[in-house]
Design a protein around this motif. Sequence first.
Motif, PDB file in Angstrom:
ATOM      1  N   LEU A 171       0.825  -1.205   0.000  1.00  0.00           N
ATOM      2  CA  LEU A 171       0.000   0.000   0.000  1.00  0.00           C
ATOM      3  C   LEU A 171       0.864   1.261   0.000  1.00  0.00           C
ATOM      4  CD1 LEU A 171      -2.790  -1.047   2.534  1.00  0.00           C
ATOM      5  CD2 LEU A 171      -2.981  -0.878   0.040  1.00  0.00           C
ATOM      6  N   ALA A 172       2.007   1.184   0.669  1.00  0.00           N
ATOM      7  CA  ALA A 172       2.901   2.346   0.727  1.00  0.00           C
ATOM      8  C   ALA A 172       3.521   2.654  -0.632  1.00  0.00           C
ATOM      9  CB  ALA A 172       3.998   2.108   1.763  1.00  0.00           C
ATOM     10  N   LEU A 173       3.510   1.691  -1.536  1.00  0.00           N
ATOM     11  CA  LEU A 173       4.036   1.938  -2.882  1.00  0.00           C
ATOM     12  C   LEU A 173       3.224   2.996  -3.627  1.00  0.00           C
ATOM     13  CD1 LEU A 173       4.723  -1.743  -4.015  1.00  0.00           C
ATOM     14  CD2 LEU A 173       6.461   0.006  -3.565  1.00  0.00           C
ATOM     15  N   SER A 174       1.974   3.189  -3.220  1.00  0.00           N
ATOM     16  CA  SER A 174       1.102   4.163  -3.881  1.00  0.00           C
ATOM     17  C   SER A 174       1.148   5.535  -3.215  1.00  0.00           C
ATOM     18  CB  SER A 174      -0.346   3.648  -3.884  1.00  0.00           C
ATOM     19  OG  SER A 174      -0.441   2.416  -4.578  1.00  0.00           O
ATOM     20  N   ASP A 175       2.005   5.691  -2.214  1.00  0.00           N
ATOM     21  CA  ASP A 175       2.129   6.981  -1.532  1.00  0.00           C
ATOM     22  C   ASP A 175       2.656   8.042  -2.502  1.00  0.00           C
ATOM     23  OD1 ASP A 175       2.308   7.823   1.668  1.00  0.00           O
ATOM     24  OD2 ASP A 175       3.535   9.071   0.347  1.00  0.00           O
ATOM     25  N   ARG A 176       2.238   9.276  -2.301  1.00  0.00           N
ATOM     26  CA  ARG A 176       2.680  10.360  -3.183  1.00  0.00           C
ATOM     27  C   ARG A 176       4.123  10.773  -2.933  1.00  0.00           C
ATOM     28  NH1 ARG A 176      -2.487  14.569  -3.014  1.00  0.00           N
ATOM     29  NH2 ARG A 176      -4.053  13.143  -3.907  1.00  0.00           N
ATOM     30  N   ASP A 177       4.633  10.450  -1.755  1.00  0.00           N
ATOM     31  CA  ASP A 177       5.993  10.851  -1.388  1.00  0.00           C
ATOM     32  C   ASP A 177       6.996   9.864  -1.997  1.00  0.00           C
ATOM     33  OD1 ASP A 177       8.393  11.521  -0.232  1.00  0.00           O
ATOM     34  OD2 ASP A 177       7.627  11.607   1.817  1.00  0.00           O
ATOM     35  N   PRO A 178       7.876  10.325  -2.886  1.00  0.00           N
ATOM     36  CA  PRO A 178       8.857   9.414  -3.493  1.00  0.00           C
ATOM     37  C   PRO A 178       9.752   8.723  -2.469  1.00  0.00           C
ATOM     38  CG  PRO A 178       8.764  11.480  -4.708  1.00  0.00           C
ATOM     39  CD  PRO A 178       7.959  11.681  -3.458  1.00  0.00           C
ATOM     40  N   SER A 179      10.074   9.415  -1.369  1.00  0.00           N
ATOM     41  CA  SER A 179      10.930   8.786  -0.361  1.00  0.00           C
ATOM     42  C   SER A 179      10.212   7.614   0.304  1.00  0.00           C
ATOM     43  CB  SER A 179      11.363   9.810   0.694  1.00  0.00           C
ATOM     44  OG  SER A 179      10.263  10.267   1.462  1.00  0.00           O
ATOM     45  N   THR A 180       8.899   7.735   0.471  1.00  0.00           N
ATOM     46  CA  THR A 180       8.115   6.635   1.035  1.00  0.00           C
ATOM     47  C   THR A 180       8.056   5.474   0.056  1.00  0.00           C
ATOM     48  OG1 THR A 180       6.772   8.142   2.373  1.00  0.00           O
ATOM     49  CG2 THR A 180       5.849   5.967   1.928  1.00  0.00           C
ATOM     50  N   GLN A 181       7.883   5.768  -1.221  1.00  0.00           N
ATOM     51  CA  GLN A 181       7.871   4.715  -2.235  1.00  0.00           C
ATOM     52  C   GLN A 181       9.208   3.973  -2.274  1.00  0.00           C
ATOM     53  OE1 GLN A 181       6.870   6.931  -5.800  1.00  0.00           O
ATOM     54  NE2 GLN A 181       4.711   6.359  -5.643  1.00  0.00           N
ATOM     55  N   ASP A 199      10.911   0.426  -9.722  1.00  0.00           N
ATOM     56  CA  ASP A 199       9.655   1.049 -10.143  1.00  0.00           C
ATOM     57  C   ASP A 199       8.497   0.538  -9.282  1.00  0.00           C
ATOM     58  OD1 ASP A 199       7.769   2.471 -11.672  1.00  0.00           O
ATOM     59  OD2 ASP A 199       7.342   0.663 -12.841  1.00  0.00           O
ATOM     60  N   PRO A 200       7.784   1.435  -8.577  1.00  0.00           N
ATOM     61  CA  PRO A 200       6.674   0.996  -7.725  1.00  0.00           C
ATOM     62  C   PRO A 200       5.600   0.218  -8.485  1.00  0.00           C
ATOM     63  CG  PRO A 200       7.262   3.261  -7.222  1.00  0.00           C
ATOM     64  CD  PRO A 200       8.030   2.884  -8.447  1.00  0.00           C
ATOM     65  N   GLU A 201       5.289   0.639  -9.711  1.00  0.00           N
ATOM     66  CA  GLU A 201       4.242  -0.037 -10.477  1.00  0.00           C
ATOM     67  C   GLU A 201       4.635  -1.477 -10.806  1.00  0.00           C
ATOM     68  OE1 GLU A 201       1.262   1.073 -11.009  1.00  0.00           O
ATOM     69  OE2 GLU A 201       1.755   2.940  -9.968  1.00  0.00           O
ATOM     70  N   THR A 202       5.916  -1.692 -11.062  1.00  0.00           N
ATOM     71  CA  THR A 202       6.384  -3.051 -11.335  1.00  0.00           C
ATOM     72  C   THR A 202       6.218  -3.928 -10.101  1.00  0.00           C
ATOM     73  OG1 THR A 202       7.991  -2.209 -12.937  1.00  0.00           O
ATOM     74  CG2 THR A 202       8.357  -4.429 -12.082  1.00  0.00           C
ATOM     75  N   TRP A 203       6.529  -3.376  -8.941  1.00  0.00           N
ATOM     76  CA  TRP A 203       6.365  -4.122  -7.697  1.00  0.00           C
ATOM     77  C   TRP A 203       4.891  -4.440  -7.444  1.00  0.00           C
ATOM     78  CZ3 TRP A 203       9.254  -6.523  -4.054  1.00  0.00           C
ATOM     79  CH2 TRP A 203      10.641  -6.369  -4.143  1.00  0.00           C
ATOM     80  N   ILE A 204       4.026  -3.463  -7.676  1.00  0.00           N
ATOM     81  CA  ILE A 204       2.594  -3.691  -7.468  1.00  0.00           C
ATOM     82  C   ILE A 204       2.105  -4.819  -8.368  1.00  0.00           C
ATOM     83  CG2 ILE A 204       0.305  -2.677  -7.785  1.00  0.00           C
ATOM     84  CD1 ILE A 204       1.515   0.004  -6.867  1.00  0.00           C
ATOM     85  N   ALA A 205       2.542  -4.801  -9.620  1.00  0.00           N
ATOM     86  CA  ALA A 205       2.143  -5.859 -10.554  1.00  0.00           C
ATOM     87  C   ALA A 205       2.630  -7.223 -10.069  1.00  0.00           C
ATOM     88  CB  ALA A 205       2.695  -5.554 -11.945  1.00  0.00           C
ATOM     89  N   ALA A 206       3.873  -7.281  -9.620  1.00  0.00           N
ATOM     90  CA  ALA A 206       4.427  -8.553  -9.148  1.00  0.00           C
ATOM     91  C   ALA A 206       3.688  -9.059  -7.916  1.00  0.00           C
ATOM     92  CB  ALA A 206       5.912  -8.384  -8.844  1.00  0.00           C
ATOM     93  N   LEU A 207       3.400  -8.160  -6.984  1.00  0.00           N
ATOM     94  CA  LEU A 207       2.709  -8.564  -5.757  1.00  0.00           C
ATOM     95  C   LEU A 207       1.259  -8.946  -6.026  1.00  0.00           C
ATOM     96  CD1 LEU A 207       4.153  -5.871  -3.325  1.00  0.00           C
ATOM     97  CD2 LEU A 207       4.757  -8.299  -3.432  1.00  0.00           C
TER      98      LEU A 207
END
Length: 227
Positions: A171-181, A199-207
């Motif tokens: 869920l934190a991968l979708s945070d607006r703060d790049p440091s949090t991502q 890349d956060p989107e790649t991680w989301i897809a994998a998960l």
Amino acid sequence: MVAVVITACCGVMGCQDGPMYAMKNVNPYYRWHEWQSDEAFGTTEHERRQQLADLAENIGGYDDAVQTKWLSALNHVMDADESAEMRRLAVMAAGNVDGQPALQILEKGMDDGSVKVRMQACRALGNHTTDENVLLLASAVGSETSTDVKHAAMRALQDQSSPKAVEALRLALSDRDPSTQNLAIASLRGATGKDYGDDPETWIAALDGQPVEERPTRFADRLRELF
């Protein structure tokens, strides 16, 4: 002869507490009674800070009965001490003990008004792999208003491989703060043992179960793991 012995003891130990000083320092039961006396009459913040720091370092080696007494004192610190630093040290000490009484102190730490106390509670919760600890950390990732505390919780989750830890970091991968991502990705590498790049989107897809290739381990990454 008795006077000579006492004089010798004072010479060696500086007469800090008479010939019983060494025994009181070694025996945690004496230290417990000493704490109660200090609480009744009050001590300086420096003295309390040093005593709590020493306790945090040593409490893990005490037997259950002594730990229980000290945890009661730490609970009192959390409830009554106005100093955020004292409460932070109380949380640090509780984090070195297993069991429900210690967890109750960490729960208080997570609800504390001080950011540094909540951050310490996150680090302490990360010391033990239990469902309760993961739930508290995951809740902080989702609801904490302080970025510093949220990040402390995310770092603590990187060593927790449970599905709840992974979901909170996802869920934190979708945070607006790049440091949090970025921190979410770093923590997910630890929690999952996988590496899907930066890349956060790649991680989301994998998960989410989509076919994603892992990134090959680079030489620099191997060096970081070794050192």
